[in-house]
Enzyme design. Structure first.
Site, mmCIF file in Angstrom:
data_model
loop_
_atom_site.group_PDB
_atom_site.id
_atom_site.type_symbol
_atom_site.label_atom_id
_atom_site.label_comp_id
_atom_site.label_asym_id
_atom_site.label_seq_id
_atom_site.Cartn_x
_atom_site.Cartn_y
_atom_site.Cartn_z
ATOM 1 N N GLY A 69 -26.580 -81.062 -28.604
ATOM 2 C CA GLY A 69 -27.166 -81.972 -29.566
ATOM 3 C C GLY A 69 -28.658 -82.134 -29.332
ATOM 4 N N CYS A 70 -29.328 -82.748 -30.291
ATOM 5 C CA CYS A 70 -30.783 -82.886 -30.200
ATOM 6 C C CYS A 70 -31.192 -83.848 -29.087
ATOM 7 C CB CYS A 70 -31.353 -83.316 -31.547
ATOM 8 S SG CYS A 70 -30.532 -84.750 -32.284
ATOM 9 N N TYR A 71 -30.607 -85.037 -29.070
ATOM 10 C CA TYR A 71 -30.925 -85.967 -27.987
ATOM 11 C C TYR A 71 -30.556 -85.402 -26.614
ATOM 12 C CZ TYR A 71 -31.880 -89.963 -31.130
ATOM 13 O OH TYR A 71 -32.414 -90.823 -32.059
ATOM 14 N N THR A 87 -30.449 -82.357 -25.613
ATOM 15 C CA THR A 87 -31.395 -81.305 -25.230
ATOM 16 C C THR A 87 -32.642 -81.906 -24.592
ATOM 17 O OG1 THR A 87 -30.618 -79.783 -26.947
ATOM 18 C CG2 THR A 87 -32.830 -79.413 -26.082
ATOM 19 N N ALA A 88 -33.232 -82.892 -25.257
ATOM 20 C CA ALA A 88 -34.437 -83.526 -24.717
ATOM 21 C C ALA A 88 -34.147 -84.235 -23.403
ATOM 22 C CB ALA A 88 -35.009 -84.506 -25.739
#
EC number: 1.2.1.38
Length: 345
Positions: free
Chosen positions: A148-150, A152-153
Site C-alpha cells: 500500500g501507499c502508506y 511503502t513510505a
C-alpha cells in the site's frame, strides 16, 4: 511481452499505462474495465494520446490467460481475490495493487477490511513487493502483492532502524499525510472539492487497514515489535505522501551514525534517496516519480529518532513500484520504464 491491466480507468490503472507505454519490454497492453467497454482509452483520458489498440474491454479472465503473460490488478478490495486464482492456476503472473493478498492471516484481513479474501493457499503463495527489501523472493514470484501507499513510505523509512534493532520496539509513531488521489477516483463527499480545499482532516483514527500491513512487515524484521501508533490525514493536494516517523532510540545515537546507516542500507537502491544532514524532503520533490526521499534526525534532548519519508502515492505507492516489481520478476533492469524525473514545481 503482452500485459493486461484490470481496473485501467482508476488512478492506479492510468498511471500503470502512463509508464508501460514507454516500457522497452512491453509490446502490448490490454485494458479491462468494469465500468467502460468498447471505447478508446483516450476518450476518457486524452492526456495519454492516441495509443494504438488501447480499447477498453469487459473483464474476461479466460481471454487474459490466453493472451497475456502478466496481469496487473488496479482494483478495489475483493476483485483480485476473486479473479486472480484462475489466472495463477493457468500460469499467468499476477501483480496486485489492492490489499487482497498482503496479509498472511485471513482472520486479520477480514477484521480490518470487513470482507473475505482468497484461500490460505494463495495468501501464502503471495510475495510482498517491497522491492528494496524483498528482491530475492520477488524474483521467484508468480503472485506479487504490491504494498500500500502508506506502508511503502512508512516501511522504507523504518526498515534500517528496525532491522538493526536500534529503537524501542513499543515506541513507533507514524504520522502520515496524503493527497486526495489516495482515496481513489470514485466520487465521495469526503473528497469533494469544498470538503477538501483549505482543510486538513484526520481519518480512520486507530483503524486504518494499512496498520496490520505495516506491523506484519516490521515483525518479520524484528519479532519483538509491538503495535504501532499510526495516524492518517487528508490534505488539500492531489498527489503525495509524507510520513513523519518517531521512535525512541535504545541507546544514544548521533546524526552521523543514522545517516551512515541509511546510506549503507540504500546504497544499491535505484529509487531511494537519502538527504544530507539537516535536509528533509518535500512531497513536491518526488511528484510524478518512483522515488522515495528520506531525511533523518536525532533529538539528543528526548533520545528520539525522527525520519521523514516522502513518495508519490500513485507511483512509488502504487503503479511505479508495481512496475519496479515487474522488472525484478522478469530479470530486467529495475529502472526500465521508470526513469522519469520528478515534475517540479
Amino acid at each position: 511481452m503482452n500485459i493486461a491491466i484490470i481496473g485501467a480507468t482508476g488512478y492506479g490503472g492510468v498511471e500503470l499505462l502512463r509508464f508501460l507505454q514507454h516500457h522497452p519490454h512491453v509490446h502490448h497492453c490490454s485494458l479491462y474495465s468494469s465500468s467502460q467497454d468498447g471505447i478508446h482509452f483516450s476518450e476518457s483520458f486524452p492526456h495519454v494520446g492516441e495509443i494504438e489498440g488501447a480499447i477498453l474491454q469487459k473483464i474476461d479472465v479466460e481471454q487474459m490467460a490466453d493472451e497475456c503473460e502478466v496481469v496487473f490488478f488496479a482494483t478495489p478490495p475483493g476483485v483480485s481475490s476473486t479473479l486472480a486464482p484462475t489466472l495463477i492456476d493457468k500460469g499467468v503472473k499476477v501483480i496486485d495493487l489492492s490489499g487482497d493478498f498482503r496479509l498472511k492471516d485471513r482472520s486479520v484481513y477480514e477484521m480490518w477490511y470487513k470482507r473475505q479474501t482468497a484461500s490460505d493457499h494463495y495468501l501464502q503463495q503471495a510475495v510482498y513487493g517491497l522491492t528494496e527489501w524483498n528482491k530475492e523472493d520477488i524474483q521467484k514470484a508468480q503472485l506479487l502483492s504490491n504494498p500500500g501507499c502508506y506502508p511503502t513510505a512508512a516501511l522504507l523509512g523504518l526498515a534500517p532502524l528496525v532491522k538493526e534493532r536500534l529503537i524501542e520496539e513499543d515506541s513507533i509513531i507514524v504520522d502520515a499525510k496524503s493527497g486526495v488521489s489516495g482515496a481513489g477516483r470514485k466520487a465521495s463527499l469526503n473528497t469533494h472539492f469544498s470538503e477538501v480545499n483549505e482543510n486538513v482532516k484526520i481519518y480512520k483514527v486507530n483503524s486504518h487497514q494499512h496498520i496490520p500491513e505495516i506491523e506484519q512487515m516490521l515483525k518479520a524484521w524484528n519479532e519483538r515489535i509491538q503495535p504501532i501508533t499510526f495516524s492518517t490525514h487528508l490534505i488539500p493536494m492531489t498527489r503525495g505522501i509524507m510520513a513523519t516517523i518517531y521512535a525512541k532510540a535504545k541507546k544514544e545515537l548521533s546524526l552521523e551514525t543514522l545517516l551512515d546507516l541509511y546510506k549503507t542500507s540504500y546504497e544499491d537502491s535505484k529509487f531511494v534517496r537519502v538527504r544530507k544532514p539537516g535536509q528533509f524532503p518535500a512531497t513536491k520533490e518526488v511528484y510524478g516519480s518512483n522515488y522515495c526521499d528520506i531525511g533523518v534526525a536525532y533529538d539528543e534532548r528526548t533520545g528520539r529518532v525522527t525520519v521523514v519519508s516522502v513518495i508519490d502515492n500513485l507511483v512509488k505507492g502504487a503503479a511505479g513500484q508495481a512496475i519496479q516489481n515487474l522488472n525484478v520478476m522478469m530479470g530486467w533492469d529495475e529502472e526500465s520504464g521508470l526513469m522519469l524525473a520528478p515534475i517540479y514545481p
